[in-house]
Design an enzyme around this catalytic site. Sequence first.
Site, PDB file in Angstrom:
ATOM      1  N   ASP A  10     -17.282 -22.376   2.835  1.00 36.99           N
ATOM      2  CA  ASP A  10     -18.041 -23.623   2.877  1.00 36.99           C
ATOM      3  C   ASP A  10     -17.112 -24.724   3.357  1.00 36.99           C
ATOM      4  OD1 ASP A  10     -20.094 -25.558   2.458  1.00 36.99           O
ATOM      5  OD2 ASP A  10     -19.305 -26.016   0.476  1.00 36.99           O
ATOM      6  N   SER A  11     -17.701 -25.864   3.666  1.00 35.12           N
ATOM      7  CA  SER A  11     -16.926 -27.030   4.091  1.00 35.12           C
ATOM      8  C   SER A  11     -16.202 -27.672   2.918  1.00 35.12           C
ATOM      9  CB  SER A  11     -17.861 -28.065   4.724  1.00 35.12           C
ATOM     10  OG  SER A  11     -18.800 -28.510   3.762  1.00 35.12           O
ATOM     11  N   TYR A  42     -18.680 -31.244   6.994  1.00 37.69           N
ATOM     12  CA  TYR A  42     -19.021 -30.714   8.315  1.00 37.69           C
ATOM     13  C   TYR A  42     -20.201 -31.483   8.919  1.00 37.69           C
ATOM     14  CZ  TYR A  42     -16.238 -26.354   7.859  1.00 37.69           C
ATOM     15  OH  TYR A  42     -15.232 -25.430   7.740  1.00 37.69           O
ATOM     16  N   GLY A  43     -21.010 -32.099   8.057  1.00 36.16           N
ATOM     17  CA  GLY A  43     -22.290 -32.663   8.471  1.00 36.16           C
ATOM     18  C   GLY A  43     -22.246 -33.739   9.538  1.00 36.16           C
ATOM     19  N   CYS A  73     -22.871 -22.809   3.566  1.00 38.63           N
ATOM     20  CA  CYS A  73     -22.895 -24.198   4.028  1.00 38.63           C
ATOM     21  C   CYS A  73     -24.101 -24.337   4.947  1.00 38.63           C
ATOM     22  CB  CYS A  73     -21.605 -24.506   4.784  1.00 38.63           C
ATOM     23  SG  CYS A  73     -21.561 -26.117   5.615  1.00 38.63           S
ATOM     24  N   ASN A  74     -25.011 -25.235   4.610  1.00 41.19           N
ATOM     25  CA  ASN A  74     -26.197 -25.423   5.443  1.00 41.19           C
ATOM     26  C   ASN A  74     -25.848 -25.851   6.858  1.00 41.19           C
ATOM     27  OD1 ASN A  74     -27.056 -26.031   2.461  1.00 41.19           O
ATOM     28  ND2 ASN A  74     -28.964 -25.587   3.533  1.00 41.19           N
ATOM     29  N   THR A  75     -24.919 -26.790   6.972  1.00 45.80           N
ATOM     30  CA  THR A  75     -24.552 -27.308   8.294  1.00 45.80           C
ATOM     31  C   THR A  75     -23.915 -26.220   9.151  1.00 45.80           C
ATOM     32  OG1 THR A  75     -24.196 -29.513   7.356  1.00 45.80           O
ATOM     33  CG2 THR A  75     -23.224 -29.078   9.500  1.00 45.80           C
ATOM     34  N   CYS A 183     -28.060 -28.917   1.089  1.00 41.14           N
ATOM     35  CA  CYS A 183     -26.597 -28.826   1.204  1.00 41.14           C
ATOM     36  C   CYS A 183     -26.097 -28.136  -0.053  1.00 41.14           C
ATOM     37  CB  CYS A 183     -25.986 -30.221   1.337  1.00 41.14           C
ATOM     38  SG  CYS A 183     -24.164 -30.261   1.250  1.00 41.14           S
ATOM     39  N   THR A 184     -25.165 -27.192   0.097  1.00 37.52           N
ATOM     40  CA  THR A 184     -24.733 -26.421  -1.076  1.00 37.52           C
ATOM     41  C   THR A 184     -23.920 -27.247  -2.074  1.00 37.52           C
ATOM     42  OG1 THR A 184     -22.819 -25.576   0.182  1.00 37.52           O
ATOM     43  CG2 THR A 184     -24.794 -24.182   0.082  1.00 37.52           C
ATOM     44  N   HIS A 185     -23.470 -28.425  -1.675  1.00 37.73           N
ATOM     45  CA  HIS A 185     -22.831 -29.330  -2.635  1.00 37.73           C
ATOM     46  C   HIS A 185     -23.852 -29.916  -3.621  1.00 37.73           C
ATOM     47  CE1 HIS A 185     -19.413 -29.333   0.172  1.00 37.73           C
ATOM     48  NE2 HIS A 185     -18.699 -29.982  -0.734  1.00 37.73           N
TER      49      HIS A 185
END
Length: 259
Positions: A10-11, A42-43, A73-75, A183-185
């Site tokens: 992930d970012s 990353y977004g 990570c979605n982005t 977003c995974t955050h």
Amino acid sequence: MSTKPIGIFDSGIGGTSIFKEIHALLPNENCIYLADSKNAPYGNKSKEHIIKLSIKNTEFLLKKECKLIVVACNTATTNSITYLRQHFHLPFIGIEPAIKPAALKTKTKAVGILATKGTLSSQLFHKTTDLFANGIKVIEQVGEGIVPLIENGQLETKEMYHLLESYINPMLEENIDYLVLGCTHYPYLIPILKKMLPEHISIIDSGLAVAKQTQSILAKNNLLNTSKDEPKISLHSNGKVDVLNSILEGKFSTEYLDF
């Protein structure tokens, strides 16, 4: 091959929300997690830059002989997973905002999505939205500033509350009954969001669905780990390891790694 680890990147630390779901569903699996916090978020990066970072993370995990890689990570998923699948010969699991279940279940015909600019502007997101949310009002909100606060351990702060209020209030005015976290955050925001949202609004994230998809792909490829050995879990960050360790509540060993 079945005893080889699952690779997850992930970012930053957000993808640990996915890691936790995978570990809970597949406790026998060895896992390697990479938090590319040095390059978070990353977004707000270009597609080319996101692909470059995703290649870097993938190549690291391949050196560790991972049998499957979860792009947590979605982005990174929406911008690079097609490239990764075309250029690397192992299964990849991606993350997409859960627009489909929200669109199918909404009663008010209005759903909110909180995500990064990189996700909301991607072709994959718009393709999914067009496919499943026809006739549904989708209120999109870029979560500018959220990821840096989480990466710096500033979750329960006044700044975070004010930021979220400014993003959520316009959605409430549109009468949403589902909020999709893209977003995974963002699952780490759920305790705060529950204080802000009326009880009738449901929050949806992709964590469990991703874990189930990981299980399904491993089973399909005969890669589930049936070993009785204690699983090896390693988590690495090129940013603040103390924040990674804190968000995992000290349950797993974490280490700094410059990758």
